[in-house]
Design a protein around this motif. Sequence first.
Motif, PDB file in Angstrom:
ATOM      1  N   VAL A  75       0.631  -0.895   0.030  1.00 32.60           N
ATOM      2  CA  VAL A  75      -0.066   0.175   0.352  1.00 32.60           C
ATOM      3  C   VAL A  75       0.718   0.933   0.086  1.00 32.60           C
ATOM      4  O   VAL A  75       1.643   1.199   1.175  1.00 32.60           O
ATOM      5  N   HIS A  76       0.943   2.186  -1.098  1.00 26.21           N
ATOM      6  CA  HIS A  76       1.310   3.412  -1.217  1.00 26.21           C
ATOM      7  C   HIS A  76       2.849   3.308  -0.806  1.00 26.21           C
ATOM      8  O   HIS A  76       3.699   3.598  -0.799  1.00 26.21           O
ATOM      9  N   GLY A  77       3.379   1.843  -1.933  1.00 23.65           N
ATOM     10  CA  GLY A  77       4.707   1.555  -1.651  1.00 23.65           C
ATOM     11  C   GLY A  77       5.133   0.936  -0.524  1.00 23.65           C
ATOM     12  O   GLY A  77       6.954   0.284  -0.007  1.00 23.65           O
ATOM     13  N   ASN A  78       5.000   1.313   0.570  1.00 24.75           N
ATOM     14  CA  ASN A  78       4.689  -0.353   1.625  1.00 24.75           C
ATOM     15  C   ASN A  78       4.459  -1.631   1.957  1.00 24.75           C
ATOM     16  O   ASN A  78       2.749  -1.345   1.573  1.00 24.75           O
ATOM     17  N   LEU A  79       4.995  -2.394   2.421  1.00 26.65           N
ATOM     18  CA  LEU A  79       4.625  -3.566   2.577  1.00 26.65           C
ATOM     19  C   LEU A  79       3.489  -3.717   3.869  1.00 26.65           C
ATOM     20  O   LEU A  79       4.408  -3.331   5.168  1.00 26.65           O
ATOM     21  N   TYR A  80       2.475  -3.757   4.055  1.00 28.16           N
ATOM     22  CA  TYR A  80       2.002  -4.443   5.223  1.00 28.16           C
ATOM     23  C   TYR A  80       1.115  -5.958   5.376  1.00 28.16           C
ATOM     24  O   TYR A  80       0.782  -5.984   4.240  1.00 28.16           O
ATOM     25  N   GLY A  81       0.863  -6.288   6.543  1.00 26.33           N
ATOM     26  CA  GLY A  81       0.711  -7.578   6.346  1.00 26.33           C
ATOM     27  C   GLY A  81       0.240  -8.032   8.311  1.00 26.33           C
ATOM     28  O   GLY A  81       0.217  -7.279   9.320  1.00 26.33           O
ATOM     29  N   THR A  82      -0.707  -9.500   8.017  1.00 32.67           N
ATOM     30  CA  THR A  82      -1.915  -9.511   9.253  1.00 32.67           C
ATOM     31  C   THR A  82      -0.711 -11.075   9.498  1.00 32.67           C
ATOM     32  O   THR A  82      -1.024 -11.703   8.733  1.00 32.67           O
ATOM     33  N   ALA A  83      -0.312 -11.287  10.127  1.00 31.35           N
ATOM     34  CA  ALA A  83       0.483 -12.783  11.193  1.00 31.35           C
ATOM     35  C   ALA A  83      -0.406 -13.281  11.414  1.00 31.35           C
ATOM     36  O   ALA A  83      -1.608 -13.127  12.395  1.00 31.35           O
ATOM     37  N   LEU A  84      -0.571 -14.428  11.584  1.00 28.15           N
ATOM     38  CA  LEU A  84      -1.005 -15.652  11.499  1.00 28.15           C
ATOM     39  C   LEU A  84      -1.897 -16.115  12.949  1.00 28.15           C
ATOM     40  O   LEU A  84      -2.146 -16.203  13.496  1.00 28.15           O
ATOM     41  N   ALA A  91      -8.346 -16.375  18.499  1.00 34.73           N
ATOM     42  CA  ALA A  91      -9.135 -17.340  17.891  1.00 34.73           C
ATOM     43  C   ALA A  91      -9.496 -18.157  19.210  1.00 34.73           C
ATOM     44  O   ALA A  91     -10.410 -18.585  19.328  1.00 34.73           O
ATOM     45  N   GLU A  92      -7.866 -18.300  19.826  1.00 36.35           N
ATOM     46  CA  GLU A  92      -7.866 -19.596  20.762  1.00 36.35           C
ATOM     47  C   GLU A  92      -8.629 -19.172  21.737  1.00 36.35           C
ATOM     48  O   GLU A  92      -9.310 -19.204  22.711  1.00 36.35           O
ATOM     49  N   ALA A  93      -8.345 -17.388  22.179  1.00 38.88           N
ATOM     50  CA  ALA A  93      -9.320 -17.164  23.459  1.00 38.88           C
ATOM     51  C   ALA A  93     -10.808 -17.150  23.137  1.00 38.88           C
ATOM     52  O   ALA A  93     -11.483 -16.279  23.860  1.00 38.88           O
ATOM     53  N   GLY A  94     -10.943 -16.709  21.927  1.00 39.96           N
ATOM     54  CA  GLY A  94     -12.242 -16.777  21.256  1.00 39.96           C
ATOM     55  C   GLY A  94     -12.945 -15.073  21.257  1.00 39.96           C
ATOM     56  O   GLY A  94     -14.296 -14.733  21.877  1.00 39.96           O
ATOM     57  N   GLN A  95     -11.717 -14.539  21.132  1.00 42.33           N
ATOM     58  CA  GLN A  95     -11.781 -13.297  21.412  1.00 42.33           C
ATOM     59  C   GLN A  95     -12.087 -12.887  20.322  1.00 42.33           C
ATOM     60  O   GLN A  95     -11.993 -12.912  18.696  1.00 42.33           O
ATOM     61  N   ASP A  96     -13.136 -10.906  20.101  1.00 44.14           N
ATOM     62  CA  ASP A  96     -13.759 -10.351  18.940  1.00 44.14           C
ATOM     63  C   ASP A  96     -12.144  -9.553  18.812  1.00 44.14           C
ATOM     64  O   ASP A  96     -11.299  -8.777  19.580  1.00 44.14           O
ATOM     65  N   LEU A  97     -12.275  -9.892  17.089  1.00 46.24           N
ATOM     66  CA  LEU A  97     -10.661  -8.346  16.847  1.00 46.24           C
ATOM     67  C   LEU A  97     -11.307  -8.004  15.617  1.00 46.24           C
ATOM     68  O   LEU A  97     -11.718  -8.503  14.663  1.00 46.24           O
ATOM     69  N   VAL A  98     -10.548  -6.370  15.844  1.00 45.28           N
ATOM     70  CA  VAL A  98     -10.963  -6.124  14.541  1.00 45.28           C
ATOM     71  C   VAL A  98      -9.574  -6.122  13.685  1.00 45.28           C
ATOM     72  O   VAL A  98      -8.373  -5.476  14.082  1.00 45.28           O
ATOM     73  N   LEU A  99      -9.478  -5.552  12.438  1.00 38.81           N
ATOM     74  CA  LEU A  99      -8.537  -5.676  11.446  1.00 38.81           C
ATOM     75  C   LEU A  99      -8.906  -4.391  10.885  1.00 38.81           C
ATOM     76  O   LEU A  99      -9.794  -4.645  10.074  1.00 38.81           O
ATOM     77  N   ASP A 100      -7.867  -3.817  10.986  1.00 36.40           N
ATOM     78  CA  ASP A 100      -7.741  -2.395  10.024  1.00 36.40           C
ATOM     79  C   ASP A 100      -7.154  -2.266   8.962  1.00 36.40           C
ATOM     80  O   ASP A 100      -5.686  -2.663   8.996  1.00 36.40           O
ATOM     81  N   ILE A 101      -7.142  -3.087   7.972  1.00 34.98           N
ATOM     82  CA  ILE A 101      -6.848  -3.670   6.730  1.00 34.98           C
ATOM     83  C   ILE A 101      -7.094  -2.787   5.092  1.00 34.98           C
ATOM     84  O   ILE A 101      -8.242  -2.595   5.083  1.00 34.98           O
ATOM     85  N   ASP A 102      -6.293  -2.728   4.201  1.00 35.11           N
ATOM     86  CA  ASP A 102      -6.602  -2.406   2.968  1.00 35.11           C
ATOM     87  C   ASP A 102      -7.902  -2.991   2.181  1.00 35.11           C
ATOM     88  O   ASP A 102      -8.216  -4.503   2.531  1.00 35.11           O
ATOM     89  N   VAL A 103      -8.606  -3.032   1.185  1.00 32.56           N
ATOM     90  CA  VAL A 103      -9.367  -3.479   0.055  1.00 32.56           C
ATOM     91  C   VAL A 103      -8.588  -5.182  -0.208  1.00 32.56           C
ATOM     92  O   VAL A 103      -9.203  -6.177  -0.312  1.00 32.56           O
TER      93      VAL A 103
END
Length: 210
Positions: A75-84, A91-103
Motif C-alpha cells: 500500500v503506497h509503496g510499503n508492505l503491510y501484513g496480518t501475522a497468522l 481465535a484460541e481465546a474466543g476474542q473479537d478482533l478488529v483488523l484495519d486493513i486495505d481492500v
Amino acid sequence: MRQGLVLVISAPSGAGKSTLIRRLREAMPGLGYSVSHTTRPPRPGERDGVEYHFVDRATFEAMRDGGEFAEWAEVHGNLYGTALTELRTAAEAGQDLVLDIDVQGALQVAQRLPHAVLVFVLPPSWEELRRRLVERGQDSPEVIERRLANARREVSVAPRYDYVVVNDDVDRCLGELVAVVRAERCRPVRQREALDRLLGARATAASAGR
Ligand code: 5GP
C-alpha cells in the motif's frame, strides 16, 4: 468455544477510519485489535508493537515467504501484513478482533476466513474527501491527487463487503458500527455459552449450521 468475531474495516485514506476504530473500541469492550506488521517507518508518536510491528523489508519478506501472514499487501509503496499469530491468539481465546486493513488484504481474509465480517467506511462525497485531505495539511497536492485516485479504486471494491457505512457524521457512523458489532455478536456461533447453558453442549453442536 465461542467463535470470535473477525471484523475487517477498510476505508480510503481521509475517510476517518482511525478515529472510528478508536471510538468503536472504546464503546464496545472486548474488541481486540490486530497489530499489523509494516515496512513503513513509524510516524511521530507511533510505538512499535502498539500501532504496528515496524520491521525492515528483509524481515517482512522472510516472514511472507515463510507463510507467516494471513494476508499481506503493498500500500503506497510499503508492505503491510496480518501475522497468522494475531488471528490464532484471538481465535484460541474466543476474542473479537478488529483488523484495519486495505481492500486487497480484506479480500484475502474473506477467502481464508469465510466467517469474517467486512465493513467499508465511505466518505460522504469525493469533494468532502478532497477537503479533508487538504485540511489535514499532511500531503502535497500531487500526493492528494494520488490518494484520491487510489480512493476511487478502493471504493469500487466496497460492494463486495458485508456492510457499508457512510462517515458523514462521526457519532452517527459510530452508531452504525456499534449496531453491526451488536448484531454480529448475536449470531448463534457467538452465543455458544448461552445456548450450551440452556440446551447442553451436545444439542447446540448437533443443531449448529441448521
Ligand atoms: P497507514 O500507513 O496510513 O497506517 O495505513 C495505510 C493503509 O494500509 C491503510 O489503508 C490500512 O488499512 C492499511 N493496512 C494497515 N495494516 C494492514 C495490513 O496488515 N494488511 C493490509 N492489507 N493493509 C493494511
